[in-house]
Enzyme design. Structure first.
Site, PDB file in Angstrom:
ATOM      1  N   ARG A 161     -33.563 -21.094  29.258  1.00 57.47           N
ATOM      2  CA  ARG A 161     -34.384 -20.048  28.678  1.00 57.47           C
ATOM      3  C   ARG A 161     -34.441 -18.897  29.676  1.00 57.47           C
ATOM      4  NH1 ARG A 161     -36.751 -25.024  27.844  1.00 57.47           N
ATOM      5  NH2 ARG A 161     -37.024 -25.595  25.640  1.00 57.47           N
ATOM      6  N   LYS A 188     -40.937 -24.359  28.942  1.00 56.19           N
ATOM      7  CA  LYS A 188     -41.675 -24.319  27.683  1.00 56.19           C
ATOM      8  C   LYS A 188     -42.048 -25.714  27.202  1.00 56.19           C
ATOM      9  CE  LYS A 188     -41.161 -22.606  22.929  1.00 56.19           C
ATOM     10  NZ  LYS A 188     -40.237 -21.898  22.003  1.00 56.19           N
ATOM     11  N   HIS A 267     -32.201 -15.255  24.730  1.00 52.65           N
ATOM     12  CA  HIS A 267     -31.970 -16.581  24.136  1.00 52.65           C
ATOM     13  C   HIS A 267     -30.506 -16.800  23.777  1.00 52.65           C
ATOM     14  CE1 HIS A 267     -33.010 -20.263  22.015  1.00 52.65           C
ATOM     15  NE2 HIS A 267     -32.327 -19.830  20.961  1.00 52.65           N
ATOM     16  N   ARG A 270     -28.655 -19.439  25.940  1.00 51.09           N
ATOM     17  CA  ARG A 270     -29.004 -20.831  25.620  1.00 51.09           C
ATOM     18  C   ARG A 270     -28.360 -21.242  24.291  1.00 51.09           C
ATOM     19  NH1 ARG A 270     -32.700 -24.830  26.618  1.00 51.09           N
ATOM     20  NH2 ARG A 270     -33.950 -25.688  24.923  1.00 51.09           N
ATOM     21  N   HIS A 293     -33.735 -29.986  24.857  1.00 51.49           N
ATOM     22  CA  HIS A 293     -34.518 -29.893  23.626  1.00 51.49           C
ATOM     23  C   HIS A 293     -35.276 -31.199  23.422  1.00 51.49           C
ATOM     24  CE1 HIS A 293     -31.876 -26.457  22.404  1.00 51.49           C
ATOM     25  NE2 HIS A 293     -32.993 -26.081  21.808  1.00 51.49           N
ATOM     26  N   TYR A 302     -27.833 -26.000  15.169  1.00 46.50           N
ATOM     27  CA  TYR A 302     -26.662 -25.358  15.766  1.00 46.50           C
ATOM     28  C   TYR A 302     -25.387 -26.075  15.342  1.00 46.50           C
ATOM     29  CZ  TYR A 302     -29.897 -22.932  18.922  1.00 46.50           C
ATOM     30  OH  TYR A 302     -30.892 -22.143  19.438  1.00 46.50           O
TER      31      TYR A 302
END
Length: 318
Positions: A161, A188, A267, A270, A293, A302
């Site tokens: 990130r 995050k 972003h 990433r 993740h 994705y």
């Protein structure tokens, strides 16, 4: 007989939280969240002041009207939801019931989501091929060029990130025979700072570790923040860059490469790694080892995007 009536105890005086208690309560939210909430609350307070209404404590009708006005003004659903969260936080922090929990306000938010829509605009992923195109426009001899090359490649290779790129410290990196191990102290999905490790291989095509070493050696950085500001005279600062700087670097070189600047963001690095890995058939768990993740469903979006033309249902007759 005379009975003595019990004397009622004096009502307890309200006790204000101590400074350490307020400080730790503040630390329950990230600095970025506190800043975002502050901006949202200032917006709410200004709206209330213009209408002679009270912001804290606010009544249910005030909050419902404010959120509705935000929607009518064309604000994004995510922005409106953040302002509702900020109002809730302000009331809870003050020990007050939050009007955002009332059914009337909840109904307004549900109506806004249905009317405005919540589908986010996807930024373009900076895939491996895209990174190669962008790198052709990054100088290799200047300090700024060395920094930006390392920033782009490390951000991509680690699926970081933008805040993680900006917050990297030399002390969190360990160079080995196979590459560099990087520890992300807080992110995050790791607000409590347990730490997450990411392995960055030397690589054959993009060579992110080589770019990182070129920047650190050129800038003479031995400790502290990895990525720092560089003046026009080539002087390297002491403070870390911000996440906004990371995003600006991505956009700047995307523009120089003739790509749509509006389609790219911090972003994109990433998203680009995850997309490139999915394109090449990498295992979901191995992708998540790098991207960290928490929910595999996020990564699968994705993969589905990458696979949407593979074995297409209409391939045999379209």
């Amino acid at each position: 007989m005379n009975y003595m009536m019990p004397i009622a105890p004096a009502p307890a005086q309200p006790h204000e939280p101590s400074e350490p208690a307020r400080r730790y309560a503040q630390a329950s939210k990230s600095a970025a969240t506190i800043r975002a909430y502050g901006a949202a609350l200032r917006s709410f307070e200004a709206w209330c002041k213009a209408r002679a209404l009270v912001a804290v404590p606010a009544d249910v009708a005030t909050v419902a009207d404010f959120l509705s006005a935000e929607a009518d003004a064309g604000r994004k659903v995510s922005s409106i939801a953040q302002k509702a969260a900020a109002i809730r936080w302000a009331h809870k922090t003050a020990g007050l019931p939050s009007p955002t929990e009332a059914e009337a306000v909840q109904n307004v938010m549900r109506g806004i989501r249905r009317s405005v829509g919540v589908a986010p605009k996807q930024k373009a992923p900076a895939t491996a091929e895209c990174i190669l195109t962008i790198l052709a426009h990054v100088p290799t001899t200047t300090l700024v060029g060395k920094r930006d090359r390392a920033l782009l490649l490390l951000g991509f290779a680690g699926a970081f990130r933008r805040s993680e790129v900006a917050g990297l410290l030399v002390e969190d990196m360990a160079l080995g025979d196979n590459g560099v191990d990087i520890t992300i102290r807080k992110s995050k999905t790791d607000q409590e700072g347990r730490g997450q490790a990411v392995a960055i291989p030397h690589g054959v095509h993009l060579k992110p570790v080589e770019a990182l070493n070129a920047w650190l050696d050129g800038a003479g950085i031995k400790s502290g923040p990895v990525f720092r500001a560089v003046t026009s005279r080539g002087q390297v600062g002491e403070e870390a860059i911000t996440g906004h700087t990371v995003a600006n670097v991505v956009k700047r070189y995307a523009g120089r490469a003739g790509l749509s600047v509006a389609d790219f963001s911090g972003h994109s690095l990433r998203a680009g790694f995850v997309t490139s890995a999915a394109d090449r058939g990498a295992d979901l768990n191995r992708i998540m080892d790098v991207s960290r993740h928490v929910d595999p469903r996020t990564v699968r979006t994705y993969i589905r995007r990458s696979d949407r033309y593979k074995n297409h249902a209409g391939a045999g007759f379209l």
